[in-house]
Design an enzyme around this catalytic site. Sequence first.
Site, short mmCIF file in Angstrom:
data_model
loop_
_atom_site.label_atom_id
_atom_site.label_comp_id
_atom_site.label_asym_id
_atom_site.label_seq_id
_atom_site.Cartn_x
_atom_site.Cartn_y
_atom_site.Cartn_z
N THR A 191 4.56 -7.65 12.44
CA THR A 191 4.72 -6.75 11.31
C THR A 191 3.82 -5.54 11.51
OG1 THR A 191 2.97 -7.82 10.03
CG2 THR A 191 5.20 -8.70 9.79
N GLU A 336 10.46 -10.56 9.15
CA GLU A 336 10.52 -12.01 8.96
C GLU A 336 11.94 -12.54 8.79
OE1 GLU A 336 6.54 -10.71 7.08
OE2 GLU A 336 8.53 -9.87 7.45
N LYS A 448 2.96 -0.32 -13.65
CA LYS A 448 2.83 -1.07 -14.89
C LYS A 448 2.20 -0.15 -15.94
CE LYS A 448 2.36 -5.28 -12.24
NZ LYS A 448 1.54 -5.65 -11.14
N TRP A 453 7.37 -2.06 -16.97
CA TRP A 453 7.48 -1.76 -15.54
C TRP A 453 8.32 -0.51 -15.34
CZ3 TRP A 453 8.57 -6.93 -12.49
CH2 TRP A 453 7.43 -7.75 -12.57
#
Length: 554
Positions: A191, A336, A448, A453
């Site tokens: 990654t 992944e 937030k 949100w």
Amino acid sequence: MLSTMQDVPLTVTRILVHGSLVHGKSTVTTWTGDGAPQRRTFREIGVRAIQLAHALGDELGIGRGDRVATLMWNNAEHMEAYLAIPSMGAVLHTLNLRLPADQLTWIVNHAADRVVLVNGTLLPLLAPLLPQLRSVEHLVVVGPGDTSLLDAVPAGNRPQVHAYEELIAGRPTRYDWPELDELEAAAMCYTSGTTGDPKGVVYSHRSVYLHSLQVNAAESMGLTSHDTSLPVVPMFHVNAWGIPHAAFMSGINLLMPDRFLQPAPLAEMIESERPTHAAAVPTIWQGLLAELTAKPRDVTSLKQVTIGGSACPPSLMKAFDEQLGVRLVQAWGMTETSPLGTVAHPPAGAEGEEEWDYRITQGRFPASVEARLIGPDGSVMPWDGRSAGELEVRGPWIAAAYFGGAGEEPLRPEDKFSPDGWLRTGDVGVISDDGYLTLTDRAKDVIKSGGEWISSVDLENHIMAHPDVAEAAVVAVPDERWGERPLATVVLREGATADYAALRTFLEARVAHWQVPERWAVVQAVPKTSVGKFDKKVIRRSYADGELDVTQLP
């Protein structure tokens, strides 16, 4: 009761042998930048892959399970390594040439790579790192390059240097491939390491084979031997999204851009070589659209472009549709996930605005990717298109752990894997009742504000729909009253001037008033990670350090 079917391992070796024999006339064309492109048939690629396997084993002593790294562009020689290294039982380790030097050094040492295949044009990048690369015994230089750069490396730290063509020349053209377990490691990729050390994902032969089948499926890229694919996405980025192995499996012709990834040469090679398919991150297509607007080229051969790595602005998709007649198809995945997770083909019968509603999602899950959404309280959320949660996935080409290092146990950090083995993606979104994923943000990038949100991705897409905006990135910044509020950083198109009030008015017509940013800044470019994603931590740091010229609207 067991079946009566043969138990034949699913391996990269089978892809190599099949592609060489059945699709031997298909071609890999590598762009050279000047003069005629280099062209090789799959049959020639297969023979050279055999010779490379002999060279690695007979000359360099590479055996089963040894890691062989590649620091290379997308080209025919890299394709040969993709096939030869896993087929001989070694592990292909693609190195991301855009990573910082310290991360690249850490990755090579962590993987314990014994050999590095490097394009000669990348020697200036690799040579300074060699004194710190503890495990590297051999350096194989592919193509022309200034090997005198290696003279500065102390003799005790200098690996043995070989020229690729000389190394494989005269080697046998037949190979007694070993019988491999399909669960053995075939390839590995790390990654990008935006937080902490990079993490190694090790793909099995089985996962590569099954993933290749899915890439070729009609509901994914759906390519055949009649197509030519231009993978602009680097071969060091999740195996070029699986396209090279999928191509050799089904005979898809490949057009490899090598190091010529700028808009002008990409436009030239599309016009000249007539690919029917291409794949890259959104920033590549934004640059190409600007190039084609300034200097029109014939790109009508492109029937489909797979776009991923980060969310594609709907305005960019519509511009390609309306101005060029090229269809951008959004997909989602991760290192992944090999990386294919979803592809956004609308369902049968969807037309007009309904079709666009599906196209701007991340897409539908294939049968081998099982998904669930986990809410803030840990409960599984329904697939109703409204209930948001963190996306978790599992399946035969989904990672169950990270590489722990040579001789070490695999790592399963709790923030990355659930107790029952699902991959925690870190993406927040919703799923419709017919299986289409819409991501609203990364968990770490959700804003937030006052207990509600705000999706930074949603704001970015709307801002980038403004004709004066080339790119936009939105991040959360501290706010005394609301806890967090959005900061919008914008890159203006050439000739445009900043008018924050107009941008706010434009945005207010598209999102709730309370979601509209008060803070705005113009930047020369949005910082990006090594794989082309917006690097929002850099923006947050620049804001905290007072480096941005921020205007706060009343």
